[in-house]
Design a protein around this motif. Structure first.
Motif, PDB file in Angstrom:
ATOM      1  N   VAL A 220       8.757  10.940  -2.272  1.00 24.56           N
ATOM      2  CA  VAL A 220       8.841  10.215  -0.860  1.00 24.56           C
ATOM      3  C   VAL A 220       7.199  10.135  -0.636  1.00 24.56           C
ATOM      4  CG1 VAL A 220       8.423  12.568   0.583  1.00 24.56           C
ATOM      5  CG2 VAL A 220       9.404  10.355   1.704  1.00 24.56           C
ATOM      6  N   PHE A 221       7.068   8.886   0.131  1.00 32.13           N
ATOM      7  CA  PHE A 221       5.618   8.320   0.242  1.00 32.13           C
ATOM      8  C   PHE A 221       5.523   7.434   1.355  1.00 32.13           C
ATOM      9  CE2 PHE A 221       7.370   5.385  -2.873  1.00 32.13           C
ATOM     10  CZ  PHE A 221       6.904   4.250  -2.325  1.00 32.13           C
ATOM     11  N   LYS A 222       4.409   7.451   2.192  1.00 33.42           N
ATOM     12  CA  LYS A 222       4.274   6.472   3.209  1.00 33.42           C
ATOM     13  C   LYS A 222       4.085   5.244   2.537  1.00 33.42           C
ATOM     14  CE  LYS A 222       0.378   5.880   5.456  1.00 33.42           C
ATOM     15  NZ  LYS A 222      -0.711   5.920   6.395  1.00 33.42           N
ATOM     16  N   GLY A 223       4.396   3.967   3.213  1.00 35.15           N
ATOM     17  CA  GLY A 223       4.059   2.593   2.523  1.00 35.15           C
ATOM     18  C   GLY A 223       3.849   1.428   3.532  1.00 35.15           C
ATOM     19  N   GLU A 224       3.233   0.456   3.201  1.00 38.43           N
ATOM     20  CA  GLU A 224       2.979  -0.587   3.910  1.00 38.43           C
ATOM     21  C   GLU A 224       3.501  -1.862   3.077  1.00 38.43           C
ATOM     22  OE1 GLU A 224       0.124  -2.482   7.188  1.00 38.43           O
ATOM     23  OE2 GLU A 224      -0.760  -0.859   6.076  1.00 38.43           O
ATOM     24  N   ARG A 225       4.359  -2.888   3.659  1.00 35.25           N
ATOM     25  CA  ARG A 225       4.677  -3.727   3.174  1.00 35.25           C
ATOM     26  C   ARG A 225       4.307  -5.169   4.128  1.00 35.25           C
ATOM     27  NH1 ARG A 225       4.713  -0.747  -0.215  1.00 35.25           N
ATOM     28  NH2 ARG A 225       6.314   0.099  -1.383  1.00 35.25           N
ATOM     29  N   ARG A 226       4.495  -6.477   3.733  1.00 35.51           N
ATOM     30  CA  ARG A 226       4.307  -7.478   4.716  1.00 35.51           C
ATOM     31  C   ARG A 226       5.099  -7.528   5.911  1.00 35.51           C
ATOM     32  NH1 ARG A 226       4.081 -12.654   0.505  1.00 35.51           N
ATOM     33  NH2 ARG A 226       2.331 -11.738  -0.760  1.00 35.51           N
ATOM     34  N   TRP A 227       6.294  -6.908   5.814  1.00 33.55           N
ATOM     35  CA  TRP A 227       7.181  -6.667   7.101  1.00 33.55           C
ATOM     36  C   TRP A 227       6.617  -5.555   7.840  1.00 33.55           C
ATOM     37  CZ3 TRP A 227       9.212  -1.762   6.873  1.00 33.55           C
ATOM     38  CH2 TRP A 227       9.296  -1.156   5.295  1.00 33.55           C
ATOM     39  N   GLY A 228       5.681  -4.453   7.676  1.00 31.35           N
ATOM     40  CA  GLY A 228       5.266  -3.619   8.165  1.00 31.35           C
ATOM     41  C   GLY A 228       5.329  -2.258   7.503  1.00 31.35           C
TER      42      GLY A 228
ATOM     43  N   ASN B 287       1.045  -1.051  -0.088  1.00 35.56           N
ATOM     44  CA  ASN B 287       0.050  -0.140  -0.137  1.00 35.56           C
ATOM     45  C   ASN B 287       0.789   1.231   0.069  1.00 35.56           C
ATOM     46  OD1 ASN B 287      -3.008   0.810   0.556  1.00 35.56           O
ATOM     47  ND2 ASN B 287      -1.944   2.041   1.928  1.00 35.56           N
ATOM     48  N   ASN B 288       0.485   2.213  -0.787  1.00 30.38           N
ATOM     49  CA  ASN B 288       1.584   3.433  -1.130  1.00 30.38           C
ATOM     50  C   ASN B 288       0.545   4.713  -1.068  1.00 30.38           C
ATOM     51  OD1 ASN B 288       4.099   1.760  -1.893  1.00 30.38           O
ATOM     52  ND2 ASN B 288       2.228   0.964  -3.029  1.00 30.38           N
ATOM     53  N   GLU B 289       0.724   5.661  -0.244  1.00 27.43           N
ATOM     54  CA  GLU B 289       0.112   6.876  -0.243  1.00 27.43           C
ATOM     55  C   GLU B 289       0.921   7.965   0.084  1.00 27.43           C
ATOM     56  OE1 GLU B 289      -3.270   6.357   2.477  1.00 27.43           O
ATOM     57  OE2 GLU B 289      -2.645   4.533   2.825  1.00 27.43           O
ATOM     58  N   ASP B 290       0.106   9.551  -0.288  1.00 25.96           N
ATOM     59  CA  ASP B 290       0.657  10.620   0.049  1.00 25.96           C
ATOM     60  C   ASP B 290       2.129  10.990  -0.424  1.00 25.96           C
ATOM     61  OD1 ASP B 290      -1.406  11.121   1.576  1.00 25.96           O
ATOM     62  OD2 ASP B 290      -0.787  10.098   3.309  1.00 25.96           O
ATOM     63  N   PRO B 291       2.244  10.911  -1.909  1.00 23.83           N
ATOM     64  CA  PRO B 291       3.462  11.199  -2.517  1.00 23.83           C
ATOM     65  C   PRO B 291       3.719  12.633  -2.321  1.00 23.83           C
ATOM     66  CG  PRO B 291       1.816  11.109  -4.068  1.00 23.83           C
ATOM     67  CD  PRO B 291       1.319  10.615  -2.709  1.00 23.83           C
ATOM     68  N   SER B 292       5.112  12.847  -2.257  1.00 25.15           N
ATOM     69  CA  SER B 292       5.501  14.325  -2.136  1.00 25.15           C
ATOM     70  C   SER B 292       6.763  14.408  -2.866  1.00 25.15           C
ATOM     71  CB  SER B 292       5.655  14.920  -0.807  1.00 25.15           C
ATOM     72  OG  SER B 292       6.423  16.068  -0.558  1.00 25.15           O
ATOM     73  N   TRP B 293       7.058  15.454  -3.874  1.00 28.02           N
ATOM     74  CA  TRP B 293       8.115  15.677  -4.772  1.00 28.02           C
ATOM     75  C   TRP B 293       9.512  16.175  -3.927  1.00 28.02           C
ATOM     76  CZ3 TRP B 293       8.195  13.908  -9.919  1.00 28.02           C
ATOM     77  CH2 TRP B 293       7.134  13.567 -10.248  1.00 28.02           C
TER      78      TRP B 293
ATOM     79  N   GLY C 252       9.536   0.508   9.922  1.00 30.17           N
ATOM     80  CA  GLY C 252       8.645   0.168  11.286  1.00 30.17           C
ATOM     81  C   GLY C 252       8.066   1.297  11.778  1.00 30.17           C
ATOM     82  N   VAL C 253       7.662   2.240  11.064  1.00 27.31           N
ATOM     83  CA  VAL C 253       7.248   3.645  11.713  1.00 27.31           C
ATOM     84  C   VAL C 253       5.769   3.893  11.208  1.00 27.31           C
ATOM     85  CG1 VAL C 253       9.527   4.692  12.269  1.00 27.31           C
ATOM     86  CG2 VAL C 253       8.564   5.015   9.944  1.00 27.31           C
ATOM     87  N   ASP C 254       5.024   4.199  11.815  1.00 23.64           N
ATOM     88  CA  ASP C 254       3.447   4.712  11.499  1.00 23.64           C
ATOM     89  C   ASP C 254       3.503   6.137  11.145  1.00 23.64           C
ATOM     90  OD1 ASP C 254       1.024   4.702  11.024  1.00 23.64           O
ATOM     91  OD2 ASP C 254       0.344   4.010  12.908  1.00 23.64           O
ATOM     92  N   ILE C 255       3.696   6.385  10.045  1.00 22.45           N
ATOM     93  CA  ILE C 255       3.888   7.976   9.726  1.00 22.45           C
ATOM     94  C   ILE C 255       2.678   8.079   8.673  1.00 22.45           C
ATOM     95  CG2 ILE C 255       6.251   8.001   9.868  1.00 22.45           C
ATOM     96  CD1 ILE C 255       5.169   8.541   6.700  1.00 22.45           C
ATOM     97  N   THR C 256       2.488   9.481   8.517  1.00 26.28           N
ATOM     98  CA  THR C 256       1.449   9.983   7.467  1.00 26.28           C
ATOM     99  C   THR C 256       1.837  11.146   7.181  1.00 26.28           C
ATOM    100  OG1 THR C 256       0.269  11.017   9.352  1.00 26.28           O
ATOM    101  CG2 THR C 256      -0.627   8.862   8.541  1.00 26.28           C
ATOM    102  N   VAL C 257       1.402  11.842   5.794  1.00 24.52           N
ATOM    103  CA  VAL C 257       1.672  12.938   5.126  1.00 24.52           C
ATOM    104  C   VAL C 257       3.087  13.293   5.061  1.00 24.52           C
ATOM    105  CG1 VAL C 257      -0.758  13.668   5.597  1.00 24.52           C
ATOM    106  CG2 VAL C 257       1.065  14.204   7.243  1.00 24.52           C
ATOM    107  N   PRO C 258       3.985  12.862   4.421  1.00 18.02           N
ATOM    108  CA  PRO C 258       5.250  13.258   4.395  1.00 18.02           C
ATOM    109  C   PRO C 258       5.163  14.239   3.335  1.00 18.02           C
ATOM    110  CG  PRO C 258       5.219  11.168   2.823  1.00 18.02           C
ATOM    111  CD  PRO C 258       3.650  11.260   4.019  1.00 18.02           C
TER     112      PRO C 258
END
Length: 452
Positions: A410-418, A396-402, A437-443
């Motif tokens: 840069v974007f927030k993402g989620e993979r099987r490892w976290g 899952n991949n969200e909130d891109p920033s140039w 391993g960080v729960d971040i949003t809106v970079p």
């Protein structure tokens, strides 16, 4: 999702090779109908770069290896060079044997020397054109003591000069990324900063509540953001040099969110939602005046972001009458918007979090046909949604920033490892994990931080 540029939860576009597509098909991955996986640039010239071990004198020996390591990683992360490793020890002398470096496959050779200067240092960098057998550029850079907070950033600026020397284009090493992150054991989210290479993670705010939607000023000295510090979302401006904050007061009721700086550095665009007419407004925070409605109605217009020339805005809206947002562009002073996300009446999709490229006339955003799995997309503004490229497939991949170089996102993402913070190079497709391993949003990627 409910985040920074969203609270709804010079080049040509080309496809990947058939072999690459075959590899994609071998894995379980999402795709969006009508959207093609691909890269933004038609060609990506990546010449071979060798770095001769840096030397030191007058006390600079103690910092030479550290400076070299930072620059080498910066240039690797630039995705512009094929970095040559494991160089023969015979090549570490003072003389430059261009023919020998040419036989080894080097196109460019970087040499460096660190000199002591009291409690500071001076870095001398030279870039050699191996093919033509000549010294192309040489420059001296002042560096603070390695124990100083701004030491790494000073080295990053030198790395960006190397990129400029070779390509006559901006680098992105001397930048930082702002984002919101959950405070462990609480429901609060605070703003953090991290260097573009993943170092120097630091907390910026201490509001004890939810802080979202960081936006950099054009000169990199301020951050605007939305915070629930008072219980309701309000826009704050944080001065990075002093730590001073102030809440703007545009004298209008409603929730204020998703701020964006205009290129003039004194105008903010942001969304206001309330029982009254909701929409996107501009406001001169320097003069504390001139609140102006740019777009609004019975729908939700939100997440504005300015074009580099300040003439246009990209934003989110559900004005088509569904709960699924789309991405639009309109004149910065307001006017009729144009749809640029790949809308289809029978499968409208969910497209959100626009960010305007600093070069090339492109807008990045995330999207999906079904809610729950999003991918990073790039649309050329002039195509008005007719051609969109998909840059991610895994997880899952969200909130891109140039980045300010116009080729990294840069974007927030989620993979099987976290979960984590990721960077993708839109020219080569290279993706790296910036924070694990960080729960971040809106970079939000900063402009180039030139320093004083």
């Amino acid at each position: 999702m409910m985040q920074r540029r969203t609270q709804f939860g010079a080049a040509t576009l080309v496809a990947l090779t058939l072999a690459g597509c075959a590899r994609v098909g071998a894995q379980e991955r999402d795709s969006i109908p009508g959207v093609t996986l691909g890269l933004v640039y038609e060609t990506a010239y990546t010449p071979a770069l060798a770095i001769r071990p840096f030397t030191g004198r007058f006390g600079g020996e103690s910092a030479a290896a550290q400076v070299e390591a930072i620059i080498a990683r910066d240039l690797r992360y630039s995705d512009r060079f094929q970095m040559m490793d494991s160089l023969p020890t015979a090549l570490t002398g003072d003389a430059i044997d261009y023919r020998l470096w040419d036989r080894l496959g080097a196109v460019w050779l970087l040499t460096g020397q660190v000199e002591g200067a009291g409690d500071r240092f001076s870095l001398i960098l030279q870039i050699h054109d191996v093919v033509y057998g000549r010294l192309k550029e040489v420059s001296r850079f002042a560096l603070p003591n390695p124990a100083a907070k701004d030491f790494r950033m000073a080295v990053h600026r030198a790395s960006d000069e190397v990129v400029r020397w070779v390509f006559d284009e901006p680098g992105m090493a001397a930048t930082r990324i702002a984002f919101s992150m959950v405070i462990p054991g609480t429901n609060a989210k605070e703003l953090y900063l991290v260097d573009a290479d993943g170092e120097n993670l630091e907390r910026l705010t201490n509001h004890g509540n939810i802080v979202l939607s960081p936006a950099w000023s054009p000169d990199g000295t301020r951050l605007a953001f939305s915070s629930y510090k008072t219980g309701l979302p309000r826009i704050y401006i944080h001065e990075l040099a002093t730590g001073r904050e102030r809440m703007i007061e545009p004298l209008r009721t409603g929730d204020q969110m998703t701020p964006a700086f205009a290129p003039d550095g004194v105008t903010l665009a942001f969304a206001v939602t309330s029982g009254e007419r909701s929409g996107i407004f501009s406001y001169n925070f320097y003069r504390n005046c001139c609140l102006t409605l740019l777009a609004g109605g019975r729908w939700n217009d939100i997440s504005p972001v300015y074009s580099p020339d300040g003439r246009s805005l990209a934003f989110n809206s559900n004005r088509l009458g569904t709960s699924q947002p789309q991405v639009y562009i309109m004149p910065a002073g307001g006017g009729e918007p144009d749809l640029i996300s790949p809308y289809s009446f029978d499968r409208p999709g969910y497209f959100s979090a626009p960010d305007w490229s600093p070069v090339g006339g492109m807008v990045a955003f995330h999207g999906a046909i079904r809610r729950g799995r999003y991918h990073i997309l790039v649309a050329r503004v002039e195509d008005r949604g007719r051609r969109v490229r998909q840059l991610t497939w895994d997880g899952n991949n969200e909130d891109p920033s140039w980045a300010p170089d116009g080729r990294h996102l840069v974007f927030k993402g989620e993979r099987r490892w976290g979960k984590g913070l990721f960077v993708v190079d839109v020219a080569t497709g290279n993706t790296r994990t910036l924070l694990f391993g960080v729960d971040i949003t809106v970079p939000e990627w900063s402009p180039h931080l030139g320093g004083g």
